[in-house]
Enzyme design. Structure first.
Site, PDB file in Angstrom:
ATOM      1  N   GLU A 205       8.944  16.529  15.176  1.00  0.00           N
ATOM      2  CA  GLU A 205       9.635  16.391  13.891  1.00  0.00           C
ATOM      3  C   GLU A 205       9.254  17.565  12.970  1.00  0.00           C
ATOM      4  O   GLU A 205       8.077  17.939  12.883  1.00  0.00           O
ATOM      5  CB  GLU A 205       9.183  15.072  13.272  1.00  0.00           C
ATOM      6  CG  GLU A 205       9.847  14.732  11.970  1.00  0.00           C
ATOM      7  CD  GLU A 205       9.395  13.369  11.440  1.00  0.00           C
ATOM      8  OE1 GLU A 205       8.202  13.049  11.539  1.00  0.00           O
ATOM      9  OE2 GLU A 205      10.251  12.642  10.917  1.00  0.00           O
TER      10      GLU A 205
ATOM     11  N   LYS B 158       0.871  -1.183   0.000  1.00  0.00           N
ATOM     12  CA  LYS B 158       0.000   0.000   0.000  1.00  0.00           C
ATOM     13  C   LYS B 158       0.912   1.238   0.000  1.00  0.00           C
ATOM     14  O   LYS B 158       1.497   1.578   1.010  1.00  0.00           O
ATOM     15  CB  LYS B 158      -0.855  -0.018   1.268  1.00  0.00           C
ATOM     16  CG  LYS B 158      -2.222   0.606   1.159  1.00  0.00           C
ATOM     17  CD  LYS B 158      -2.265   2.081   0.823  1.00  0.00           C
ATOM     18  CE  LYS B 158      -1.938   3.015   1.946  1.00  0.00           C
ATOM     19  NZ  LYS B 158      -1.840   4.416   1.515  1.00  0.00           N
TER      20      LYS B 158
ATOM     21  N   GLU C 279       8.732   1.703  11.444  1.00  0.00           N
ATOM     22  CA  GLU C 279       9.809   2.691  11.214  1.00  0.00           C
ATOM     23  C   GLU C 279       9.150   4.063  11.232  1.00  0.00           C
ATOM     24  O   GLU C 279       8.445   4.420  10.282  1.00  0.00           O
ATOM     25  CB  GLU C 279      10.470   2.461   9.846  1.00  0.00           C
ATOM     26  CG  GLU C 279      11.195   1.147   9.701  1.00  0.00           C
ATOM     27  CD  GLU C 279      12.508   1.102  10.455  1.00  0.00           C
ATOM     28  OE1 GLU C 279      12.970   2.163  10.914  1.00  0.00           O
ATOM     29  OE2 GLU C 279      13.046   0.012  10.594  1.00  0.00           O
TER      30      GLU C 279
ATOM     31  N   CYS D   9      13.550  10.937   7.131  1.00  0.00           N
ATOM     32  CA  CYS D   9      13.297  10.633   8.553  1.00  0.00           C
ATOM     33  C   CYS D   9      14.537  10.881   9.385  1.00  0.00           C
ATOM     34  O   CYS D   9      14.443  11.217  10.561  1.00  0.00           O
ATOM     35  CB  CYS D   9      12.824   9.196   8.699  1.00  0.00           C
ATOM     36  SG  CYS D   9      13.903   8.025   7.894  1.00  0.00           S
TER      37      CYS D   9
HETATM   38  P1  NAD Z   1       2.076   8.913   7.170  1.00  0.00           P
HETATM   39  O1  NAD Z   1       2.197   8.261   8.489  1.00  0.00           O
HETATM   40  O2  NAD Z   1       1.089   9.990   7.006  1.00  0.00           O
HETATM   41  O3  NAD Z   1       1.727   7.821   6.035  1.00  0.00           O
HETATM   42  C1  NAD Z   1       2.522   6.682   5.840  1.00  0.00           C
HETATM   43  C2  NAD Z   1       1.695   5.604   5.167  1.00  0.00           C
HETATM   44  O4  NAD Z   1       0.676   5.186   6.066  1.00  0.00           O
HETATM   45  C3  NAD Z   1       0.969   6.064   3.907  1.00  0.00           C
HETATM   46  O5  NAD Z   1       0.968   5.019   2.954  1.00  0.00           O
HETATM   47  C4  NAD Z   1      -0.439   6.330   4.401  1.00  0.00           C
HETATM   48  O6  NAD Z   1      -1.410   6.248   3.385  1.00  0.00           O
HETATM   49  C5  NAD Z   1      -0.582   5.216   5.415  1.00  0.00           C
HETATM   50  N1  NAD Z   1      -1.624   5.428   6.443  1.00  0.00           N
HETATM   51  C6  NAD Z   1      -2.144   6.600   6.867  1.00  0.00           C
HETATM   52  N2  NAD Z   1      -3.097   6.363   7.800  1.00  0.00           N
HETATM   53  C7  NAD Z   1      -3.164   5.026   7.963  1.00  0.00           C
HETATM   54  C8  NAD Z   1      -3.934   4.161   8.798  1.00  0.00           C
HETATM   55  N3  NAD Z   1      -4.873   4.624   9.622  1.00  0.00           N
HETATM   56  N4  NAD Z   1      -3.716   2.827   8.740  1.00  0.00           N
HETATM   57  C9  NAD Z   1      -2.773   2.331   7.907  1.00  0.00           C
HETATM   58  N5  NAD Z   1      -2.027   3.090   7.084  1.00  0.00           N
HETATM   59  C10 NAD Z   1      -2.215   4.425   7.111  1.00  0.00           C
HETATM   60  O7  NAD Z   1       3.552   9.398   6.786  1.00  0.00           O
HETATM   61  P2  NAD Z   1       4.022  10.276   5.536  1.00  0.00           P
HETATM   62  O8  NAD Z   1       3.558  11.674   5.731  1.00  0.00           O
HETATM   63  O9  NAD Z   1       3.708   9.579   4.264  1.00  0.00           O
HETATM   64  O10 NAD Z   1       5.615  10.190   5.719  1.00  0.00           O
HETATM   65  C11 NAD Z   1       6.325  11.009   6.576  1.00  0.00           C
HETATM   66  C12 NAD Z   1       6.629  10.311   7.890  1.00  0.00           C
HETATM   67  O11 NAD Z   1       7.302   9.072   7.668  1.00  0.00           O
HETATM   68  C13 NAD Z   1       7.576  11.129   8.756  1.00  0.00           C
HETATM   69  O12 NAD Z   1       7.132  11.114  10.080  1.00  0.00           O
HETATM   70  C14 NAD Z   1       8.905  10.389   8.627  1.00  0.00           C
HETATM   71  O13 NAD Z   1       9.794  10.570   9.707  1.00  0.00           O
HETATM   72  C15 NAD Z   1       8.443   8.971   8.519  1.00  0.00           C
HETATM   73  N6  NAD Z   1       9.490   8.151   7.922  1.00  0.00           N
HETATM   74  C16 NAD Z   1      10.182   7.283   8.726  1.00  0.00           C
HETATM   75  C17 NAD Z   1      11.229   6.529   8.191  1.00  0.00           C
HETATM   76  C18 NAD Z   1      12.000   5.554   9.044  1.00  0.00           C
HETATM   77  O14 NAD Z   1      12.711   4.740   8.482  1.00  0.00           O
HETATM   78  N7  NAD Z   1      11.895   5.603  10.347  1.00  0.00           N
HETATM   79  C19 NAD Z   1      11.560   6.665   6.843  1.00  0.00           C
HETATM   80  C20 NAD Z   1      10.834   7.566   6.057  1.00  0.00           C
HETATM   81  C21 NAD Z   1       9.798   8.305   6.604  1.00  0.00           C
END
Ligand code: NAD
Length: 486
Positions: A377, A171, A244, A278
């Site tokens: 963040e 997804k 993550e 991240c």
């Molecule tokens: P997000 O949490 O908004 O979305 C991530 C994914 O989760 C998307 O595919 C989204 O559609 C899905 N999602 C959203 N709500 C959901 C739910 N209720 N149930 C299941 N899935 C759901 O994050 P984003 O804005 O896409 O990305 C930015 C974030 O990701 C930042 O906080 C960043 O630090 C983090 N990130 C972490 C790492 C790591 O390795 N730790 C790497 C990259 C990004």
């Protein structure tokens, strides 16, 4: 229009609705993709579940050969895939070529690892017995990825999950589904149903994937808030969760460091992908003796970075993913200024770019540790710089965060390095050379930055379950069984 990929076939969405993908650099529509719904997700999970027993039984060497082929196909499509990634993420074409190669390397790495993986034989209590520890795949793995690295973070999950013998349902983020839907081309030599791709809103498709009773393992990268939600949902069925999450990484620059190198490296970590990494440096602590000099060099360098669309080969800093994300960064800089921070570079939208969600790479001085900017963040091109007096103080400040993802130290003092890697509360620690990932090096967070590790041997084990087999070969009566004397 691209289609969903379910059970080795293209599929229309059950909702009939679509999602518009927009280029962050131009604000122009790029394409529409199907807006999948829970019914599509159900079909994808059913296909993955049907395929799992056969894929699990497929010899590891055969699975490995298929993964090597995935890597080969990714490399063959490098230019086209990099362009698609640039259109949907805004990131530079130059970097995206590298990320396609990185993803391919990840498939190669896990192909190599799975060829050589063994369980083990452990000592038995009695003669005539065999005790085995075996590693098995878990089942259907739900892979949920964020917008910032749609291909690389997917490869970190899908490659080890498939190598271990699991099947997957993918997804992608709603902002960046294009390249993910194109990946059917690199997976279509696998058994039908081994890889399934469903696009759609996280709150519907993502949520349904996490709740699904036939999905025992979720590999998620994204925000801490969504990670917490998934953690709660996963508890209902005690799912294996691999999270993550967000970070607020600290960089510590010591007085003995090569200041020129440190200033360039910090700029790299703070402004790469417009700070939407991240592990970007979000708190920069500089030893008092060199604070002024570092700040001057860093601000000067930041002011000279080339901002523009990722398609342009000279671009260094690209746009944020969306209007809301750009506005959020802008608002946080405004609040920081109100709280006393001083902008020494950037601090506004670039005047020469009238379209696109750009924000100038921004350096802030006169920042205090307690400011709201440092508590959450930032996920944008903003670098707050703070002085420290002693190394003890620097370590305490760096660790004073709910997050613990990455951390970087700039010094040539081996005693400080040793103390640092023992005491810093972060899963990924870099000394003098930040953001270097290694397919064999486990990546992941401590504290609210997550659970589990991607990459390396640990990254494979996340997708395996351990079974202990005790085998009494003769099957004779044991004296300790009831009834004792008959
Ligand atoms: P997000 O949490 O908004 O979305 C991530 C994914 O989760 C998307 O595919 C989204 O559609 C899905 N999602 C959203 N709500 C959901 C739910 N209720 N149930 C299941 N899935 C759901 O994050 P984003 O804005 O896409 O990305 C930015 C974030 O990701 C930042 O906080 C960043 O630090 C983090 N990130 C972490 C790492 C790591 O390795 N730790 C790497 C990259 C990004």
């Amino acid at each position: 229009m691209r289609k969903l990929w379910i059970d080795g076939r293209f599929a229309d969405s059950s909702t009939g609705a679509t999602i518009q993908v927009v280029d962050p650099a131009t604000e122009e529509p790029v394409d529409v993709v199907p807006k999948g719904g829970p019914a599509d997700l159900d079909r994808a999970v059913a296909a993955a579940k049907r395929t799992f027993p056969a894929w699990k039984r497929t010899p590891a060497w055969t699975r490995a050969e298929m993964l090597v082929e995935v890597g080969r196909r990714l490399r063959a499509a490098r230019e086209e895939f990099a362009l698609t990634l640039t259109r949907e993420t805004g990131r530079t074409l130059r970097k995206n070529r590298g990320y396609v190669d990185w993803a391919a390397m990840c498939f190669d790495y896990y192909a190599g690892l799975i060829r050589d993986r063994r369980g083990r034989v452990i000592p038995s209590a009695q003669t005539g017995q065999l005790n085995l520890v075996i590693k098995e795949p878990i089942g259907v793995v739900g892979c949920i990825v964020p917008f910032n690295y749609p291909l690389m973070l997917l490869a970190w999950k899908v490659a080890p999950a498939l190598a271990a013998g699991n099947t997957v349902v993918i997804k992608p983020a709603t902002q960046t589904p294009l390249l993910t839907l194109d990946l059917h081309r690199v997976f279509d030599h696998l058994p039908k149903g081994a890889v399934n791709i469903v696009t759609g809103p996280g709150s519907e498709v993502g949520d349904a994937l996490v709740r699904h009773p036939d999905v025992p393992c979720i590999a998620f990268t994204g925000s801490t808030a969504v990670g917490q939600h998934i953690y709660r949902l996963g508890a209902e069925r005690i799912k294996k969760l691999h999270l993550e999450l967000g970070g607020s990484d600290a960089a510590i620059v010591c007085a003995d460091a090569d200041l020129d190198a440190a200033a360039r490296a910090v700029a790299w970590t703070a402004f790469l992908n417009a700070g939407q990494v991240c592990t970007s440096a979000e708190r920069i602590y500089v030893e008092q003796a060199v604070h002024a000099e570092f700040l001057e060099r860093f601000a000067d360098l930041t002011g000279r970075l080339v901002i523009g669309p990722g398609i342009d080969e000279t671009t260094e800093v690209t746009p944020l993913i969306g209007r809301a994300e750009r506005d959020q960064v802008e608002a946080r800089v405004t609040v920081a200024r109100r709280e006393g921070a001083k902008v020494v570079a950037g601090g506004r939208r670039p005047s020469h770019l009238t379209k696109g969600w750009f924000y100038e790479p921004t350096v802030l001085a006169d920042v205090r540790h307690g400011m709201s900017l440092l508590k959450e963040e930032i996920f944008g091109p903003v670098a707050p710089v703070l002085p420290f007096r002693t190394f003890d103080e620097a370590l305490a400040l760096a660790n004073d965060s709910p997050y613990g993802l990455g951390a970087t130290l700039y010094t040539r003092d081996a005693r400080r390095v040793r103390r640092y890697f023992e005491e810093i509360e972060a899963g990924n620690v870099w000394v003098n050379d930040p953001l270097v990932d290694n397919p064999a090096g486990p990546f992941g967070g401590m504290k609210m930055s997550g659970l589990g590790r991607e990459l390396g041997e640990e990254g494979l084990e996340e997708f395996q379950v351990t079974k202990h087999v005790h085998w009494d070969i003769e099957g004779s009566v044991k004296p300790w069984w009831f009834p004792l004397e008959k």
